[in-house]
Write a protein that holds these residues in place. Sequence first.
Motif, PDB file in Angstrom:
ATOM      1  N   ALA A  77      -1.160  -1.028  -4.255  1.00 39.10           N
ATOM      2  CA  ALA A  77      -2.366  -0.210  -4.231  1.00 39.10           C
ATOM      3  C   ALA A  77      -1.941   1.190  -3.808  1.00 39.10           C
ATOM      4  O   ALA A  77      -1.118   1.354  -2.914  1.00 39.10           O
ATOM      5  CB  ALA A  77      -3.385  -0.780  -3.251  1.00 39.10           C
ATOM      6  N   CYS A  78      -2.491   2.179  -4.476  1.00 37.19           N
ATOM      7  CA  CYS A  78      -2.076   3.559  -4.268  1.00 37.19           C
ATOM      8  C   CYS A  78      -3.299   4.444  -4.133  1.00 37.19           C
ATOM      9  O   CYS A  78      -4.306   4.219  -4.813  1.00 37.19           O
ATOM     10  CB  CYS A  78      -1.221   3.998  -5.454  1.00 37.19           C
ATOM     11  SG  CYS A  78      -0.499   5.624  -5.313  1.00 37.19           S
ATOM     12  N   GLU A  79      -3.211   5.435  -3.259  1.00 31.52           N
ATOM     13  CA  GLU A  79      -4.305   6.380  -3.154  1.00 31.52           C
ATOM     14  C   GLU A  79      -4.321   7.265  -4.394  1.00 31.52           C
ATOM     15  O   GLU A  79      -3.279   7.708  -4.857  1.00 31.52           O
ATOM     16  CB  GLU A  79      -4.130   7.227  -1.891  1.00 31.52           C
ATOM     17  CG  GLU A  79      -5.376   8.000  -1.535  1.00 31.52           C
ATOM     18  CD  GLU A  79      -5.299   8.621  -0.150  1.00 31.52           C
ATOM     19  OE1 GLU A  79      -5.592   7.903   0.813  1.00 31.52           O
ATOM     20  OE2 GLU A  79      -4.923   9.800  -0.070  1.00 31.52           O
TER      21      GLU A  79
ATOM     22  N   GLY B  43       0.837  -1.190   0.000  1.00 36.62           N
ATOM     23  CA  GLY B  43       0.000   0.000   0.000  1.00 36.62           C
ATOM     24  C   GLY B  43       0.871   1.238   0.000  1.00 36.62           C
ATOM     25  O   GLY B  43       1.905   1.272   0.678  1.00 36.62           O
TER      26      GLY B  43
ATOM     27  N   ASP C 100      -7.610  -2.475  -0.444  1.00 36.83           N
ATOM     28  CA  ASP C 100      -7.415  -3.246  -1.667  1.00 36.83           C
ATOM     29  C   ASP C 100      -7.707  -4.723  -1.415  1.00 36.83           C
ATOM     30  O   ASP C 100      -8.359  -5.380  -2.228  1.00 36.83           O
ATOM     31  CB  ASP C 100      -5.992  -3.053  -2.188  1.00 36.83           C
ATOM     32  CG  ASP C 100      -5.847  -3.534  -3.612  1.00 36.83           C
ATOM     33  OD1 ASP C 100      -6.421  -2.887  -4.507  1.00 36.83           O
ATOM     34  OD2 ASP C 100      -5.185  -4.563  -3.825  1.00 36.83           O
TER      35      ASP C 100
ATOM     36  N   VAL D 263     -11.254   4.096   0.272  1.00 41.24           N
ATOM     37  CA  VAL D 263     -10.369   3.454   1.254  1.00 41.24           C
ATOM     38  C   VAL D 263     -11.022   3.509   2.638  1.00 41.24           C
ATOM     39  O   VAL D 263     -11.108   2.497   3.334  1.00 41.24           O
ATOM     40  CB  VAL D 263      -8.973   4.120   1.271  1.00 41.24           C
ATOM     41  CG1 VAL D 263      -8.145   3.638   2.456  1.00 41.24           C
ATOM     42  CG2 VAL D 263      -8.244   3.855  -0.035  1.00 41.24           C
TER      43      VAL D 263
ATOM     44  N   VAL E 229      -4.718   1.757   2.715  1.00 39.87           N
ATOM     45  CA  VAL E 229      -4.887   1.549   1.266  1.00 39.87           C
ATOM     46  C   VAL E 229      -4.710   0.065   0.929  1.00 39.87           C
ATOM     47  O   VAL E 229      -5.489  -0.505   0.158  1.00 39.87           O
ATOM     48  CB  VAL E 229      -3.899   2.432   0.462  1.00 39.87           C
ATOM     49  CG1 VAL E 229      -3.917   2.063  -1.010  1.00 39.87           C
ATOM     50  CG2 VAL E 229      -4.239   3.905   0.628  1.00 39.87           C
ATOM     51  N   ALA E 230      -3.702  -0.579   1.521  1.00 42.19           N
ATOM     52  CA  ALA E 230      -3.471  -2.009   1.270  1.00 42.19           C
ATOM     53  C   ALA E 230      -4.636  -2.850   1.787  1.00 42.19           C
ATOM     54  O   ALA E 230      -5.094  -3.779   1.113  1.00 42.19           O
ATOM     55  CB  ALA E 230      -2.154  -2.447   1.914  1.00 42.19           C
TER      56      ALA E 230
END
Length: 166
Positions: free
Chosen positions: A71-73, A11, A156, A113, A152-153
Amino acid sequence: MVRGAVTIILGLDPSLSCTGWGVIRAEGSRLSHIANGQIATDPAAPMPARLDMLYAAVAAVIAAHGPDCAACEEVFVNKNPQSTLKLAQARGAVLAACGGAQLDVREHAARLVKKAVVGTGAADKAQVQAMLRVLLPGVAVAGADATDALAVAIADAHLGHHRQIP
């Protein structure tokens, strides 16, 4: 590459001043913490040096932990266009490191998220931190940016983008 029912997710919460990262293991609905940290750049350094530092540090995290995906914001637009531009450049360096490692990257809006982790997209930082302590008990988090990256991770993993279909 997904390891059967186990997925290692990186993340990322990109920022030019301090990028947060967190690595979790998702096995079905079970989550476990692997590592987390923050990458601070020197505000006095020239922009190319700061972006290179972000790229190199994220590449080192990827090499150390071997995630299957990232995973990215998503970027959001600030009232200050210069801040938005700096954030976009930082995201570019972080995403380039993922691309260099041939990682699949999913991007998630901040509200999504929060909804995936807490249950409401209007959750505040304290609620996200509290839920993180429930989902990853006993984890020592490096700071607020690492908390956001772990969220975020987790989001996801909850959204199930990287699970294999039997």
